[in-house]
Scaffold this motif. Structure first.
Motif, PDB file in Angstrom:
ATOM      1  N   ALA A 292      53.169   9.459  31.860  1.00 37.42           N
ATOM      2  CA  ALA A 292      53.476  10.206  30.738  1.00 37.42           C
ATOM      3  C   ALA A 292      55.368  11.071  30.409  1.00 37.42           C
ATOM      4  N   ASN A 293      56.005  10.750  31.311  1.00 37.27           N
ATOM      5  CA  ASN A 293      56.981  11.410  31.564  1.00 37.27           C
ATOM      6  C   ASN A 293      57.537  12.765  30.433  1.00 37.27           C
ATOM      7  N   ASP A 294      56.483  13.757  31.502  1.00 36.19           N
ATOM      8  CA  ASP A 294      56.768  15.064  30.639  1.00 36.19           C
ATOM      9  C   ASP A 294      57.822  15.644  30.986  1.00 36.19           C
ATOM     10  N   PHE A 295      58.117  15.262  32.039  1.00 31.34           N
ATOM     11  CA  PHE A 295      59.648  16.300  32.195  1.00 31.34           C
ATOM     12  C   PHE A 295      61.168  15.069  31.197  1.00 31.34           C
ATOM     13  N   GLY A 300      64.347  15.926  26.638  1.00 28.75           N
ATOM     14  CA  GLY A 300      65.301  15.892  25.598  1.00 28.75           C
ATOM     15  C   GLY A 300      66.000  14.078  25.443  1.00 28.75           C
ATOM     16  N   TRP A 301      65.737  13.380  26.697  1.00 30.70           N
ATOM     17  CA  TRP A 301      65.571  11.792  27.129  1.00 30.70           C
ATOM     18  C   TRP A 301      64.388  11.219  26.701  1.00 30.70           C
ATOM     19  N   GLY A 302      63.498  10.752  25.809  1.00 31.27           N
ATOM     20  CA  GLY A 302      62.194  10.553  25.409  1.00 31.27           C
ATOM     21  C   GLY A 302      61.277  10.543  25.958  1.00 31.27           C
ATOM     22  N   GLN A 303      59.398  10.078  25.758  1.00 35.21           N
ATOM     23  CA  GLN A 303      59.062   9.542  26.619  1.00 35.21           C
ATOM     24  C   GLN A 303      58.622   8.172  26.723  1.00 35.21           C
ATOM     25  N   THR A 336      75.052  18.804  26.610  1.00 32.76           N
ATOM     26  CA  THR A 336      74.527  20.241  26.882  1.00 32.76           C
ATOM     27  C   THR A 336      74.192  19.700  28.516  1.00 32.76           C
ATOM     28  N   VAL A 337      74.380  20.886  29.251  1.00 28.92           N
ATOM     29  CA  VAL A 337      73.833  20.887  30.655  1.00 28.92           C
ATOM     30  C   VAL A 337      73.378  22.124  30.292  1.00 28.92           C
ATOM     31  N   ALA A 338      72.109  22.067  31.084  1.00 30.61           N
ATOM     32  CA  ALA A 338      71.620  23.793  31.343  1.00 30.61           C
ATOM     33  C   ALA A 338      71.523  23.675  32.679  1.00 30.61           C
ATOM     34  N   ASN A 339      70.727  25.464  32.616  1.00 32.83           N
ATOM     35  CA  ASN A 339      69.731  25.707  34.396  1.00 32.83           C
ATOM     36  C   ASN A 339      68.727  25.523  33.955  1.00 32.83           C
ATOM     37  N   PHE A 340      67.674  24.751  35.854  1.00 35.61           N
ATOM     38  CA  PHE A 340      66.722  24.695  35.148  1.00 35.61           C
ATOM     39  C   PHE A 340      66.011  25.433  36.548  1.00 35.61           C
ATOM     40  N   GLY A 582      68.619  16.033  26.876  1.00 37.19           N
ATOM     41  CA  GLY A 582      68.876  14.235  25.925  1.00 37.19           C
ATOM     42  C   GLY A 582      69.307  14.753  24.328  1.00 37.19           C
ATOM     43  N   PRO A 583      69.185  13.857  23.504  1.00 35.68           N
ATOM     44  CA  PRO A 583      69.888  13.438  21.842  1.00 35.68           C
ATOM     45  C   PRO A 583      68.052  14.185  21.540  1.00 35.68           C
ATOM     46  N   GLN A 584      67.274  13.691  22.344  1.00 38.94           N
ATOM     47  CA  GLN A 584      65.964  14.156  21.765  1.00 38.94           C
ATOM     48  C   GLN A 584      65.393  15.247  22.038  1.00 38.94           C
TER      49      GLN A 584
END
Length: 668
Positions: A292-295, A300-303, A336-340, A582-584
């Protein structure tokens, strides 16, 4: 004769050898050595011959001189030691001082030898990691990225330091090919790890220690350029929480390894201080190697994994370039780096432990894993394995999706396409088959409270039951199975004509949902209505011998009460971690990723006691204590009357083996 009776004494006391009594050696150091008899004889022979007059003169001197005792001179004329001690006490003090000095020197020598041995083992393990054979032999097909990998050159001081934990079996074994490319490239050959081998290599000097050493180097390198290091988690959706487990395992202090200064407890159970954890805990970048690659998709790192061919005719060079671009985005300091937010399954309230046990579905592969017993379908359960549910990164639910995921785990395939088709087949089986006797119809006997108020079933005070719903749970990301999304609950006109707030992964809220098949028409579509909550507590009151399936991040378990009483599954926010975007990345799915707070790692809780409870829960997890707390034993499953496969029988002799072989046809 005198020299034969008394052999020459040693000029200095011998060095204590192994097994030599230390008191005896110290006693030799504190006693005056005997005079060499050969020297005495030599002196007597050199004395001049005296005449009669001289002999008489010497006798007169001897008679007039006072008689003095022979032997070694006393240390003090008063008969006491230099510190007011008696001669015996002074002797014991000297012996004790010599013992302490010898012990200190011996400890230093042993520590030096242990350190040298440790460095040698690390070097050997690192060499094995570099030289490991990636593949299964001659039958293994060629690397999809070719024989000449083209990973970006890492420039120290410019690029952000990165490590990797990659599952080689994920992505139709694309992870194995990526590890092979890294092994042939400087810098990456020491920073990309097989996540399965890291778990196995927990001995001193093993692969976990190598990972810890590289993590410390990456931390120092990143701090020098004002950044935090980054960690690639390569695998399916469950690999993200598994990578967090490896991180905490590497940072856990070990009091049994006093000879290793890097393993010292900083007062919080870890080898890094709280401030070091906040500033230098690696930012997670998810590599899509699962089904699935939902994460990976929401970040933004692709499916699909980097280099996946859209058409079979694409060359190895094209695949290698795609992989290189993916790595370039990870090490780029401008990314970009963000909180999760990370949610956790924790004990309810002031309880020390959870009041439920876990088992795992087992059975034959195929459309239906369940067998009929006395004319009724029954679940076959086994003792649950790893991972133990603690961290929830993506979503949590109970009901239709959880049962389907449990059945899918028995029928995994090698490619993402066949895995998606298997999900469809198992979902159809759940709908068409009868309900096993260990389960309730749909969500009967399931109740959920959020923030102290009733949430499910809705209008519970009016007698509404959960059997009318298929699934209930929450989203932490706005993406599930390439299809389902979430948005704030609203009226029908607002759903059709306005833009609603999507699910956000760093707003400190879980987006609760409940749905049935008719919800797809009311919504309309696959955008599920959600309600933002801070915490949830699930209660199951089905009684003895029954339970409920739940799934988190694509992993499923069967929960039940070992006493037959009601049990609870309590979930609240446990961590805040940094992630790399990611870029996506699509802002339409996530909204703004900047939540107005500094990007940092933290144990989460509204009070200091809640934060400490999370820290202790994490330490118990890496110490393996949660396995015993949550996973049911075979005796507990048998006490509930759950059908189980027969335990593996180990023949103790040749006669037992022949007897077992003779009984096999009858058992079949």
């Amino acid at each position: 004769l005198k020299s034969q009776a008394h052999p020459p004494a040693l000029a200095s006391p011998p060095r204590p050898r192994r097994g030599f009594p230390l008191d005896r050696a110290m006693g030799q150091m504190c006693t005056k050595p005997e005079t060499n008899s050969h020297e005495e004889v030599a002196v007597e022979e050199k004395q001049p011959v005296l005449g009669p007059s001289l002999i008489q003169e010497e006798r007169s001197k001897a008679e007039l001189a006072p008689v003095t005792p022979t032997g070694p001179p006393a240390r003090q004329s008063s008969g006491t030691g230099s510190k007011g001690l008696s001669p015996e006490e002074d002797r014991e003090s000297i012996i004790q001082q010599a013992k302490d000095e010898w012990d200190q020197a011996e400890r230093g020598r042993r520590a030096q030898l242990a350190r040298e041995r440790y460095e040698s083992e690390l070097a050997h393990t690192r060499h094995q990691m570099r030289e490991e054979t990636v593949g299964f032999g001659a039958s293994r097909r060629a690397n999809r990225y070719g024989t000449d990998p083209n990973l970006p050159v890492f420039e120290h001081g410019k690029h952000v330091p990165v490590l990797g934990l990659i599952n080689p079996m994920s992505g139709a074994m694309a992870g194995m090919d990526i590890l092979a490319c890294c092994r042939q490239t400087p810098y990456y050959q020491d920073r990309m790890f097989n996540i399965m081998e890291v778990v196995r290599g927990q001995r001193r000097g093993g692969l976990l220690d190598v990972f810890r050493t590289e993590l410390k180097k990456a931390k120092d390198e990143a701090k020098a350029i004002g950044k935090r290091p980054r960690l690639i988690s390569g695998g399916g959706d469950g690999t993200g929480s598994f990578a967090l487990f490896i991180m905490f395992l590497a940072l856990k202090a070990d009091p049994t390894r006093e000879e290793d200064p890097d393993m010292t407890d900083k007062g919080n159970g870890f080898i890094w201080t709280d401030e070091e954890m906040a500033e230098s805990f690696p930012a997670l970048a998810q590599m899509p190697l699962g089904s699935a690659n939902d994460f990976a998709n929401i970040l933004g790192w692709g499916q699909k994994y980097p280099g996946d061919r859209p058409v079979p005719c694409m060359s190895h060079h094209w695949c290698s370039n795609q992989l290189s671009r993916w790595f370039e985005a990870v090490i780029d300091p401008k990314t970009t780096v963000a909180n999760f937010d990370i949610w956790g399954i924790l004990p309810n309230g002031n309880e020390a432990k959870c009041d439920f046990k876990l088992a795992e579905l087992t059975g034959r592969r195929g459309r239906c894993p369940n067998n009929k017993i006395d004319g009724h379908r029954a679940l076959h359960l086994k003792e649950a394995g790893k991972p133990v549910p603690l961290f929830i990164c993506l979503y949590f639910s109970t009901g239709f999706g959880a049962y389907m995921t449990a059945r899918f785990q028995l029928n995994r395939h090698k490619t993402p396409i066949t895995n998606r088709l298997e999900y469809v087949r198992q979902g159809a089986g759940v709908i068409l088959e009868s309900v096993p006797r260990q389960m309730k119809l749909r969500l009967t006997d399931v109740e959920i409270d959020c923030e102290g108020e009733a949430y499910f079933p809705p209008r519970r005070n009016r007698g509404t039951k959960g059997r009318g719903y298929r699934e209930v749970g929450f989203y932490n990301i706005n993406w599930q199975a390439h299809a389902l999304h979430g948005a704030d609950r609203a009226s029908v006109p607002a759903r059709l004509c306005s833009t609603r707030e999507p699910v956000k992964f760093n707003d400190g809220r879980m987006d609760m949902f409940r749905w049935r098949f008719s919800s797809l028409v009311k919504n309309p579509g696959l955008r599920i209505q959600t309600d933002k909550k801070k915490e949830m507590s699930l209660r199951f009151k089905g009684g003895k011998g029954t339970g409920v399936f739940f799934q988190w991040d694509g992993e499923a378990r069967f929960a039940f009460s070992p006493t037959g009483q009601d049990f609870h599954i309590h979930i609240r926010q446990a961590l805040q971690i940094p992630v790399v975007m990611g870029p996506q990345h699509q802002k339409s799915l996530t909204g703004p990723v900047d939540n107005g707070k500094p990007v940092r790692f933290a144990f989460f809780g509204e009070t200091a006691g809640e934060r400490e409870a999370v820290r202790q829960r994490v330490l118990r997890n890496v110490n393996g204590e949660l396995d015993e707390e949550l996973n049911a034993t075979r005796s507990e499953l048998e006490a509930m009357g759950f059908p189980m496969p027969p335990p593996p029988r180990q023949a103790s002799s040749v006669s037992d083996q022949s007897a077992g072989a003779a009984a096999a046809p009858a058992a079949a």
